[in-house]
Design an enzyme around this catalytic site. Structure first.
Site, mmCIF file in Angstrom:
data_model
loop_
_atom_site.group_PDB
_atom_site.id
_atom_site.type_symbol
_atom_site.label_atom_id
_atom_site.label_comp_id
_atom_site.label_asym_id
_atom_site.label_seq_id
_atom_site.Cartn_x
_atom_site.Cartn_y
_atom_site.Cartn_z
ATOM 1 N N ASN A 237 0.872 -1.183 0.000
ATOM 2 C CA ASN A 237 0.000 0.000 0.000
ATOM 3 C C ASN A 237 0.907 1.230 0.000
ATOM 4 O O ASN A 237 1.492 1.567 1.019
ATOM 5 C CB ASN A 237 -0.891 -0.052 1.256
ATOM 6 C CG ASN A 237 -1.713 1.205 1.457
ATOM 7 O OD1 ASN A 237 -1.803 2.051 0.568
ATOM 8 N ND2 ASN A 237 -2.322 1.328 2.631
ATOM 9 N N LYS B 106 0.105 4.236 -0.289
ATOM 10 C CA LYS B 106 -0.560 5.418 0.295
ATOM 11 C C LYS B 106 -0.351 6.630 -0.623
ATOM 12 O O LYS B 106 -0.255 6.455 -1.830
ATOM 13 C CB LYS B 106 -0.066 5.641 1.725
ATOM 14 C CG LYS B 106 -0.200 4.367 2.573
ATOM 15 C CD LYS B 106 -0.054 4.593 4.038
ATOM 16 C CE LYS B 106 -0.231 3.256 4.773
ATOM 17 N NZ LYS B 106 -0.131 3.375 6.209
ATOM 18 N N HIS C 16 -9.468 1.041 5.332
ATOM 19 C CA HIS C 16 -8.173 1.231 6.002
ATOM 20 C C HIS C 16 -8.374 2.202 7.164
ATOM 21 O O HIS C 16 -9.198 3.122 7.067
ATOM 22 C CB HIS C 16 -7.156 1.791 4.999
ATOM 23 C CG HIS C 16 -5.761 1.818 5.543
ATOM 24 N ND1 HIS C 16 -5.343 2.781 6.415
ATOM 25 C CD2 HIS C 16 -4.718 0.970 5.364
ATOM 26 C CE1 HIS C 16 -4.079 2.523 6.751
ATOM 27 N NE2 HIS C 16 -3.677 1.437 6.115
ATOM 28 N N GLU D 143 -6.799 4.638 8.107
ATOM 29 C CA GLU D 143 -6.617 6.055 7.746
ATOM 30 C C GLU D 143 -7.870 6.613 7.066
ATOM 31 O O GLU D 143 -8.149 7.808 7.157
ATOM 32 C CB GLU D 143 -5.357 6.206 6.857
ATOM 33 C CG GLU D 143 -4.094 6.051 7.697
ATOM 34 C CD GLU D 143 -2.871 5.511 6.972
ATOM 35 O OE1 GLU D 143 -2.852 5.507 5.732
ATOM 36 O OE2 GLU D 143 -1.930 5.079 7.674
ATOM 37 N N GLU E 258 -5.246 -5.002 10.944
ATOM 38 C CA GLU E 258 -4.220 -3.978 11.108
ATOM 39 C C GLU E 258 -4.481 -3.222 12.405
ATOM 40 O O GLU E 258 -5.280 -2.271 12.421
ATOM 41 C CB GLU E 258 -4.270 -2.988 9.940
ATOM 42 C CG GLU E 258 -3.969 -3.608 8.606
ATOM 43 C CD GLU E 258 -3.399 -2.573 7.642
ATOM 44 O OE1 GLU E 258 -2.272 -2.774 7.184
ATOM 45 O OE2 GLU E 258 -4.049 -1.558 7.386
ATOM 46 N N GLY F 298 2.469 2.324 10.797
ATOM 47 C CA GLY F 298 3.405 3.422 10.591
ATOM 48 C C GLY F 298 4.132 3.855 11.856
ATOM 49 O O GLY F 298 4.780 4.898 11.881
ATOM 50 N N SER G 72 3.501 -2.072 10.411
ATOM 51 C CA SER G 72 4.956 -2.087 10.591
ATOM 52 C C SER G 72 5.598 -3.421 10.216
ATOM 53 O O SER G 72 6.544 -3.863 10.858
ATOM 54 C CB SER G 72 5.328 -1.679 12.018
ATOM 55 O OG SER G 72 4.895 -0.346 12.266
HETATM 56 P P1 PGA Z 1 2.857 0.354 7.704
HETATM 57 O O1 PGA Z 1 1.387 0.542 7.151
HETATM 58 O O2 PGA Z 1 3.405 -0.922 7.113
HETATM 59 O O3 PGA Z 1 3.597 1.565 7.250
HETATM 60 O O4 PGA Z 1 2.744 0.261 9.200
HETATM 61 C C1 PGA Z 1 0.534 -0.570 6.983
HETATM 62 C C2 PGA Z 1 -0.767 -0.115 6.396
HETATM 63 O O5 PGA Z 1 -1.220 0.986 6.728
HETATM 64 O O6 PGA Z 1 -1.385 -0.823 5.577
#
Ligand code: PGA
Length: 246
Positions: free
Chosen positions: A14, A16, A102, A104, A172, A178, A209
């Site tokens: 992803n 983003k 997600h 976010e 997640e 992140g 992560s």
């Molecule tokens: P990250 O994000 O690997 O940077 O923690 C995972 C995600 O948001 O899908």
């Protein structure tokens, strides 16, 4: 195209809101060359770039060695929805997957599980495989509510027509996205077992992560059918280390 669970782990990147055209092309070309150079591999790779890049990247040479996904779609097929993208538009560009719900999106765009469910129905209607994300916040985990929150999100986000061929679940934990904090092996084992009890044979990804150094351990956990990778999917070497840990 089917998301049916198989021996192949599903490795989803992803990106983003990262990358201009030149970055996206360079990253894709490097990945595709590295995949071509391997005689055999035990993963299915899906790349989810910003929507602006999908059309160009899916028409690059070798782009059929990976699968493509959007990061979100609208619940409606078309209409007066300024700035939104429909599932059919993603499919039209060569996507077979779309990430939905997600954290976010849930946090920054106030998306409820009911909205996620409508989007998943739209994805299915357009022939896309919906990757439906769920996960608790730090406060919810500390309060001992992680399993309940995830159960509620699953029940309200996954539409009735979901099957292993059109739906993947991604666990997640919000506090692990992140942040560099990964859920412990026990947390992942227990939550994935919990989710398995709710979703039957749907594939279940872990995200939060994931990096080259922890991917092998995560991917060998029972009921982990793949990973959803944010930050580390922007670095070709790191992302390949994750994929080849499968
Ligand atoms: P990250 O994000 O690997 O940077 O923690 C995972 C995600 O948001 O899908």
């Amino acid at each position: 195209m089917s998301a049916t669970k198989s021996a192949q782990k599903l490795i989803v990147g992803n990106w983003k809101m990262n990358g201009l055209l030149a970055d996206g092309e360079a990253r894709t070309e490097e990945l595709v060359e590295a995949i071509k150079a391997r005689k055999s591999f035990l993963f299915d790779m899906v790349l989810c770039p910003p929507a602006t890049l999908i059309g160009v990247l899916t028409s690059l040479g070798g782009s059929s060695l990976v699968k493509w996904g959007g990061q979100d779609c609208h619940a409606k097929e078309s209409g007066a929805f300024t700035g939104d993208i429909s599932a059919a538009m993603l499919q039209d560009l060569g996507c077979t997957y779309v990430i939905l719900g997600h954290s976010e999106r849930r946090q920054n765009h106030k998306e409820s599980s009911a909205t996620v469910q409508e989007k998943a129905k739209a994805a299915h209607a357009a022939g896309l495989i919906a990757i439906i994300c769920v996960g608790e916040t730090d406060a919810e985990r500390t309060a001992g509510k992680a399993n309940d929150i995830v159960s509620e999100q699953l029940a309200a986000s996954i539409p009735a027509g979901a099957t292993a061929a059109n739906t993947v679940v991604a666990y997640e934990p919000v506090w692990a996205i992140g942040t560099g904090k990964t859920a412990s092996a026990d947390d992942i084992l227990n939550m994935h077992q919990h989710i398995r009890g709710k979703v039957g044979d749907l594939a279940i990804l872990y995200g939060g992560s994931v990096k080259g150094s922890n991917a092998a351990e995560i991917l060998k956990t029972p009921n982990v059918d793949g990973v959803l990778v944010g930050g580390a999917s922007l670095k070709v070497e790191e992302f390949l280390t994750i994929a080849t840990a499968a």
